[in-house]
Motif scaffolding. Structure first.
Motif, PDB file in Angstrom:
ATOM      1  N   ASN A  80       0.827  -1.207   0.000  1.00  0.00           N
ATOM      2  CA  ASN A  80       0.000   0.000   0.000  1.00  0.00           C
ATOM      3  C   ASN A  80       0.861   1.256   0.000  1.00  0.00           C
ATOM      4  O   ASN A  80       0.564   2.223  -0.717  1.00  0.00           O
ATOM      5  N   ALA A  81       1.921   1.261   0.805  1.00  0.00           N
ATOM      6  CA  ALA A  81       2.817   2.420   0.849  1.00  0.00           C
ATOM      7  C   ALA A  81       3.497   2.625  -0.506  1.00  0.00           C
ATOM      8  O   ALA A  81       3.596   3.760  -0.996  1.00  0.00           O
ATOM      9  N   ILE A  82       3.951   1.542  -1.100  1.00  0.00           N
ATOM     10  CA  ILE A  82       4.628   1.627  -2.399  1.00  0.00           C
ATOM     11  C   ILE A  82       3.695   2.251  -3.435  1.00  0.00           C
ATOM     12  O   ILE A  82       4.083   3.164  -4.171  1.00  0.00           O
ATOM     13  N   ARG A  83       2.463   1.761  -3.495  1.00  0.00           N
ATOM     14  CA  ARG A  83       1.503   2.296  -4.464  1.00  0.00           C
ATOM     15  C   ARG A  83       1.168   3.763  -4.167  1.00  0.00           C
ATOM     16  O   ARG A  83       1.030   4.577  -5.080  1.00  0.00           O
ATOM     17  N   LYS A  84       1.042   4.085  -2.893  1.00  0.00           N
ATOM     18  CA  LYS A  84       0.696   5.455  -2.488  1.00  0.00           C
ATOM     19  C   LYS A  84       1.714   6.465  -3.012  1.00  0.00           C
ATOM     20  O   LYS A  84       1.365   7.601  -3.315  1.00  0.00           O
ATOM     21  N   TYR A  85       2.967   6.057  -3.131  1.00  0.00           N
ATOM     22  CA  TYR A  85       4.010   6.974  -3.571  1.00  0.00           C
ATOM     23  C   TYR A  85       4.342   6.845  -5.052  1.00  0.00           C
ATOM     24  O   TYR A  85       5.418   7.203  -5.491  1.00  0.00           O
ATOM     25  N   GLY A  86       3.369   6.346  -5.817  1.00  0.00           N
ATOM     26  CA  GLY A  86       3.471   6.438  -7.265  1.00  0.00           C
ATOM     27  C   GLY A  86       4.134   5.283  -7.980  1.00  0.00           C
ATOM     28  O   GLY A  86       4.336   5.343  -9.194  1.00  0.00           O
ATOM     29  N   PHE A  87       4.472   4.227  -7.272  1.00  0.00           N
ATOM     30  CA  PHE A  87       5.062   3.061  -7.919  1.00  0.00           C
ATOM     31  C   PHE A  87       3.964   2.238  -8.576  1.00  0.00           C
ATOM     32  O   PHE A  87       2.851   2.135  -8.061  1.00  0.00           O
ATOM     33  N   ALA A  88       4.281   1.628  -9.712  1.00  0.00           N
ATOM     34  CA  ALA A  88       3.346   0.778 -10.437  1.00  0.00           C
ATOM     35  C   ALA A  88       3.812  -0.674 -10.373  1.00  0.00           C
ATOM     36  O   ALA A  88       5.016  -0.950 -10.476  1.00  0.00           O
ATOM     37  N   ARG A  89       2.865  -1.581 -10.229  1.00  0.00           N
ATOM     38  CA  ARG A  89       3.203  -3.001 -10.234  1.00  0.00           C
ATOM     39  C   ARG A  89       3.782  -3.361 -11.594  1.00  0.00           C
ATOM     40  O   ARG A  89       3.247  -2.981 -12.628  1.00  0.00           O
ATOM     41  N   ALA A  90       4.898  -4.106 -11.569  1.00  0.00           N
ATOM     42  CA  ALA A  90       5.538  -4.521 -12.813  1.00  0.00           C
ATOM     43  C   ALA A  90       5.405  -6.021 -13.049  1.00  0.00           C
ATOM     44  O   ALA A  90       5.298  -6.467 -14.181  1.00  0.00           O
ATOM     45  N   GLY A  91       5.443  -6.818 -11.971  1.00  0.00           N
ATOM     46  CA  GLY A  91       5.378  -8.267 -12.105  1.00  0.00           C
ATOM     47  C   GLY A  91       5.929  -8.946 -10.880  1.00  0.00           C
ATOM     48  O   GLY A  91       5.903  -8.389  -9.780  1.00  0.00           O
ATOM     49  N   VAL A  92       6.460 -10.142 -11.085  1.00  0.00           N
ATOM     50  CA  VAL A  92       7.008 -10.945  -9.989  1.00  0.00           C
ATOM     51  C   VAL A  92       8.467 -11.258 -10.293  1.00  0.00           C
ATOM     52  O   VAL A  92       8.794 -11.697 -11.395  1.00  0.00           O
ATOM     53  N   ILE A  93       9.317 -11.033  -9.287  1.00  0.00           N
ATOM     54  CA  ILE A  93      10.730 -11.383  -9.401  1.00  0.00           C
ATOM     55  C   ILE A  93      11.035 -12.400  -8.302  1.00  0.00           C
ATOM     56  O   ILE A  93      10.213 -12.649  -7.417  1.00  0.00           O
ATOM     57  N   TYR A  94      12.221 -12.975  -8.353  1.00  0.00           N
ATOM     58  CA  TYR A  94      12.644 -13.944  -7.345  1.00  0.00           C
ATOM     59  C   TYR A  94      13.937 -13.459  -6.705  1.00  0.00           C
ATOM     60  O   TYR A  94      14.890 -13.115  -7.397  1.00  0.00           O
ATOM     61  N   VAL A  95      13.938 -13.428  -5.366  1.00  0.00           N
ATOM     62  CA  VAL A  95      15.129 -12.984  -4.645  1.00  0.00           C
ATOM     63  C   VAL A  95      16.120 -14.134  -4.529  1.00  0.00           C
ATOM     64  O   VAL A  95      15.850 -15.251  -4.964  1.00  0.00           O
ATOM     65  N   SER A  96      17.278 -13.864  -3.947  1.00  0.00           N
ATOM     66  CA  SER A  96      18.387 -14.826  -3.975  1.00  0.00           C
ATOM     67  C   SER A  96      18.055 -16.180  -3.362  1.00  0.00           C
ATOM     68  O   SER A  96      18.638 -17.183  -3.746  1.00  0.00           O
ATOM     69  N   ASP A  97      17.092 -16.236  -2.420  1.00  0.00           N
ATOM     70  CA  ASP A  97      16.736 -17.541  -1.843  1.00  0.00           C
ATOM     71  C   ASP A  97      15.673 -18.263  -2.669  1.00  0.00           C
ATOM     72  O   ASP A  97      15.193 -19.324  -2.279  1.00  0.00           O
ATOM     73  N   GLY A  98      15.296 -17.676  -3.817  1.00  0.00           N
ATOM     74  CA  GLY A  98      14.357 -18.321  -4.722  1.00  0.00           C
ATOM     75  C   GLY A  98      12.896 -18.010  -4.463  1.00  0.00           C
ATOM     76  O   GLY A  98      12.026 -18.490  -5.193  1.00  0.00           O
ATOM     77  N   THR A  99      12.601 -17.190  -3.442  1.00  0.00           N
ATOM     78  CA  THR A  99      11.207 -16.892  -3.148  1.00  0.00           C
ATOM     79  C   THR A  99      10.727 -15.699  -3.972  1.00  0.00           C
ATOM     80  O   THR A  99      11.495 -14.796  -4.288  1.00  0.00           O
ATOM     81  N   PRO A 100       9.432 -15.712  -4.334  1.00  0.00           N
ATOM     82  CA  PRO A 100       8.893 -14.645  -5.185  1.00  0.00           C
ATOM     83  C   PRO A 100       8.634 -13.361  -4.403  1.00  0.00           C
ATOM     84  O   PRO A 100       8.371 -13.380  -3.201  1.00  0.00           O
ATOM     85  N   ARG A 101       8.707 -12.244  -5.126  1.00  0.00           N
ATOM     86  CA  ARG A 101       8.370 -10.927  -4.589  1.00  0.00           C
ATOM     87  C   ARG A 101       7.616 -10.155  -5.665  1.00  0.00           C
ATOM     88  O   ARG A 101       7.907 -10.278  -6.856  1.00  0.00           O
ATOM     89  N   ILE A 102       6.671  -9.350  -5.226  1.00  0.00           N
ATOM     90  CA  ILE A 102       5.978  -8.467  -6.147  1.00  0.00           C
ATOM     91  C   ILE A 102       6.895  -7.279  -6.403  1.00  0.00           C
ATOM     92  O   ILE A 102       7.385  -6.644  -5.465  1.00  0.00           O
ATOM     93  N   ALA A 103       7.131  -6.984  -7.672  1.00  0.00           N
ATOM     94  CA  ALA A 103       8.053  -5.921  -8.062  1.00  0.00           C
ATOM     95  C   ALA A 103       7.277  -4.708  -8.575  1.00  0.00           C
ATOM     96  O   ALA A 103       6.253  -4.850  -9.252  1.00  0.00           O
ATOM     97  N   PHE A 104       7.798  -3.537  -8.241  1.00  0.00           N
ATOM     98  CA  PHE A 104       7.206  -2.263  -8.638  1.00  0.00           C
ATOM     99  C   PHE A 104       8.303  -1.380  -9.207  1.00  0.00           C
ATOM    100  O   PHE A 104       9.472  -1.519  -8.850  1.00  0.00           O
ATOM    101  N   ASP A 105       7.893  -0.423 -10.044  1.00  0.00           N
ATOM    102  CA  ASP A 105       8.854   0.576 -10.499  1.00  0.00           C
ATOM    103  C   ASP A 105       8.210   1.949 -10.538  1.00  0.00           C
ATOM    104  O   ASP A 105       6.975   2.092 -10.459  1.00  0.00           O
ATOM    105  N   TRP A 106       9.040   2.948 -10.610  1.00  0.00           N
ATOM    106  CA  TRP A 106       8.637   4.355 -10.620  1.00  0.00           C
ATOM    107  C   TRP A 106       9.599   5.121 -11.505  1.00  0.00           C
ATOM    108  O   TRP A 106      10.800   4.847 -11.474  1.00  0.00           O
ATOM    109  N   GLN A 107       9.084   6.028 -12.287  1.00  0.00           N
ATOM    110  CA  GLN A 107       9.938   6.863 -13.115  1.00  0.00           C
ATOM    111  C   GLN A 107       9.485   8.312 -13.001  1.00  0.00           C
ATOM    112  O   GLN A 107       8.275   8.607 -13.066  1.00  0.00           O
ATOM    113  N   LYS A 108      10.455   9.187 -12.814  1.00  0.00           N
ATOM    114  CA  LYS A 108      10.188  10.625 -12.708  1.00  0.00           C
ATOM    115  C   LYS A 108       9.586  11.116 -14.019  1.00  0.00           C
ATOM    116  O   LYS A 108      10.060  10.730 -15.097  1.00  0.00           O
TER     117      LYS A 108
END
Length: 163
Positions: free
Chosen positions: A133-161
């Protein structure tokens, strides 16, 4: 709230901040992100050594912490269930944590980073609804799912000025 680079002297307060954030996550349904000992003190020391670790300070006390790192990030090379919303040089925000008592840590972190980079990426656990919720509130958009070094998924967001 002031933001400054983390020093070795800040380590006990930073680790206590991660403990408080972990307890908050557990109390709010996020049972698996950041198992005990993660983020590790060694990881924070490495962030400090590289100049990537920051603390949020109020009344001379650490109330929050985060890492702000120039990309590219290896975890963000492969993305599923979507795509990055832009292809430009970016910085990454990792390990955002609050002591649980001070409001505005995420706001301060995101504003700090948005003032210093034209493009940002961040990820969080699917069960970390407050952070999503905080990420979205500050203008980030959902991009997809990535996997961190231990192999577990994370929801990824990005923001561009906007230019």
């Amino acid at each position: 709230m002031k933001i400054r680079k983390t020093t070795e002297a800040d380590l006990p307060q930073v680790m206590a901040t991660f403990d408080a954030a972990r307890a908050f996550m557990r109390a709010h349904g996020n049972k698996t992100q950041w198992p005990k000992g993660n983020p590790s003190e060694d990881k924070v020391r490495a962030d400090i050594a590289r100049g990537n670790s920051y603390v949020c300070v109020e009344d001379d006390a650490v109330v929050g912490t985060f890492a702000f790192i120039a990309g590219p990030d290896a975890a963000y090379v492969h993305i599923e269930d979507g795509a990055w919303n832009f292809d430009a040089p970016y910085h990454v925000i990792h390990r955002v944590a609050s002591n649980g008592k001070t409001h505005g840590v995420a706001k301060a972190c995101f504003e700090f980073c948005q003032q210093r980079a034209d493009a940002l990426r961040i990820d969080t656990h699917e069960d970390n609804i407050p952070m999503q919720n905080a990420i979205r509130k500050y203008g980030f958009a959902r991009a997809g799912v990535i996997y961190v070094s231990d192999g577990t998924p994370r929801i990824a967001f990005d923001w561009q000025k906007e230019h």
